[in-house]
Structure formats: structure tokens, C-alpha cells
Design a protein around this motif. Structure first.
Motif, PDB file in Angstrom:
ATOM      1  N   SER A  30      -3.466-133.317-103.810  1.00 21.77           N
ATOM      2  CA  SER A  30      -2.074-133.025-103.459  1.00 21.77           C
ATOM      3  C   SER A  30      -1.506-131.845-104.244  1.00 21.77           C
ATOM      4  O   SER A  30      -0.746-131.044-103.687  1.00 21.77           O
ATOM      5  CB  SER A  30      -1.202-134.262-103.653  1.00 21.77           C
ATOM      6  N   LEU A  31      -1.849-131.697-105.522  1.00 25.00           N
ATOM      7  CA  LEU A  31      -1.318-130.592-106.299  1.00 25.00           C
ATOM      8  C   LEU A  31      -1.795-129.248-105.740  1.00 25.00           C
ATOM      9  O   LEU A  31      -0.998-128.319-105.543  1.00 25.00           O
ATOM     10  CB  LEU A  31      -1.712-130.714-107.774  1.00 25.00           C
ATOM     11  N   ASN A  32      -3.090-129.141-105.452  1.00 27.03           N
ATOM     12  CA  ASN A  32      -3.627-127.906-104.872  1.00 27.03           C
ATOM     13  C   ASN A  32      -3.055-127.655-103.486  1.00 27.03           C
ATOM     14  O   ASN A  32      -2.779-126.511-103.127  1.00 27.03           O
ATOM     15  CB  ASN A  32      -5.155-127.950-104.824  1.00 27.03           C
ATOM     16  N   ARG A  33      -2.880-128.713-102.703  1.00 25.96           N
ATOM     17  CA  ARG A  33      -2.311-128.550-101.369  1.00 25.96           C
ATOM     18  C   ARG A  33      -0.865-128.028-101.463  1.00 25.96           C
ATOM     19  O   ARG A  33      -0.468-127.179-100.676  1.00 25.96           O
ATOM     20  CB  ARG A  33      -2.366-129.865-100.600  1.00 25.96           C
ATOM     21  N   GLU A  34      -0.113-128.514-102.446  1.00 26.46           N
ATOM     22  CA  GLU A  34       1.258-128.038-102.634  1.00 26.46           C
ATOM     23  C   GLU A  34       1.280-126.558-102.994  1.00 26.46           C
ATOM     24  O   GLU A  34       2.124-125.799-102.493  1.00 26.46           O
ATOM     25  CB  GLU A  34       1.963-128.847-103.725  1.00 26.46           C
ATOM     26  N   ILE A  35       0.361-126.152-103.853  1.00 24.08           N
ATOM     27  CA  ILE A  35       0.290-124.740-104.250  1.00 24.08           C
ATOM     28  C   ILE A  35      -0.028-123.873-103.036  1.00 24.08           C
ATOM     29  O   ILE A  35       0.611-122.832-102.819  1.00 24.08           O
ATOM     30  CB  ILE A  35      -0.757-124.538-105.369  1.00 24.08           C
ATOM     31  N   GLU A  90       0.504-124.620 -99.879  1.00 20.20           N
ATOM     32  CA  GLU A  90       1.660-124.651 -98.992  1.00 20.20           C
ATOM     33  C   GLU A  90       2.749-123.691 -99.486  1.00 20.20           C
ATOM     34  O   GLU A  90       3.402-123.020 -98.685  1.00 20.20           O
ATOM     35  CB  GLU A  90       2.206-126.074 -98.885  1.00 20.20           C
ATOM     36  N   ASP A  91       2.922-123.621-100.818  1.00 18.27           N
ATOM     37  CA  ASP A  91       3.896-122.686-101.381  1.00 18.27           C
ATOM     38  C   ASP A  91       3.495-121.236-101.106  1.00 18.27           C
ATOM     39  O   ASP A  91       4.358-120.387-100.835  1.00 18.27           O
ATOM     40  CB  ASP A  91       4.061-122.905-102.886  1.00 18.27           C
TER      41      ASP A  91
END
Length: 147
Positions: free
Chosen positions: A33-38, A40-41
Motif C-alpha cells: 500500500s505504501l508503494n502504491r500510494e507513492i 498514485e501520487d
């Protein structure tokens, strides 16, 4: 005209960033999730940059629209005058030894990403023993990106 060309050149890497971001997002497992958020940003910010450039693009298009009353027939001598180009943008770049393999690699990767995302098969062959040439690597990449 130079500003319009520079804006066009800025949009190509932005589109590539968005495409690479979408590909990376599809490849990342849901549990990251952390990498996916990055990622997505990155996609959101690239979209934001495109949105910020849109009014400039629209204004340049309006300025470039020919005014009927100001159009004059081009004389024969004007036909061979050098046109404005991107020299002022790239003026601080140095020409030097460029290896084609190194210059085309990022262009090929970007093209592969764009074509794969559109379901198009892309193949490239770059000979490994090409000699170096004297030139400007970034300009070569821009030329290849525009093909």
C-alpha cells in the motif's frame, strides 16, 4: 513559437511519467500500500502538471491563430530564411560523443510502455556495435520521441 515547442516537448515526458506510473501501479501487489500510494501520487502530480500547462497551451494557440488582416503574402526570399527553433532552449547543452544505443534506450523504454498499455506490439533492434557520433544526446532523443 519557441515557447510553444518547449511546451510540446514538456508534455511528452509528462505523458510517459503517467504511463509508467500506471504500469507500475498495475504491477504492484495490493499489499504494498505504501508503494502504491507513492505511485498514485506520481500519477496525480503528473496530471496536475498537465492541467497547469493547459491554460498556457490554450493561450499560445490563440496567439498563434493567424489574424486575417495581418497576413501578407510570403515573398520568395522569405521561403529560405531560417525559422526560429529550440536553440535558445538547448543553448547551454554541449555537443559531444554520443553512443546511439545509450541515446535510444530511454526512448525505446517509453515507447514500449506506451504501446503495451495500448495493446500494441512493439519491437526494437539496436545494434550493439554502433560507433559513437558527434552530437547532442537530448536532441537525438527528442527527435526519436517525435517519430
Amino acid at each position: 513559437r519557441v515557447l510553444s515547442e518547449a511546451l510540446h516537448q514538456a508534455k511528452n515526458p509528462l505523458a510517459a511519467l503517467r504511463t509508467f506510473g500506471n504500469i507500475l501501479l498495475r504491477r504492484l501487489p495490493e499489499e504494498e500500500s505504501l508503494n502504491r500510494e507513492i505511485v498514485e501520487d506520481i500519477i496525480i502530480q503528473s496530471d496536475r502538471l498537465v492541467d497547469l500547462l493547459l491554460p498556457v497551451d490554450n493561450a499560445l494557440n490563440r496567439l498563434a491563430a493567424p489574424q486575417v488582416e495581418t497576413l501578407l503574402p510570403m515573398s520568395r526570399s522569405d521561403e529560405h530564411e531560417p525559422s526560429e527553433n529550440l536553440d535558445s532552449i538547448y543553448s547551454d547543452e554541449e555537443n559531444g560523443l554520443v553512443f546511439i544505443q545509450d541515446a535510444v534506450e530511454p526512448v525505446i523504454r517509453a515507447t514500449e510502455a506506451l504501446t503495451v498499455s495500448q495493446g500494441i506490439r512493439f519491437e526494437s533492434v539496436v545494434e550493439s556495435d554502433l560507433p559513437g557520433i558527434y552530437g547532442n544526446e537530448r536532441r537525438i532523443q527528442e527527435i526519436l520521441s517525435n517519430l
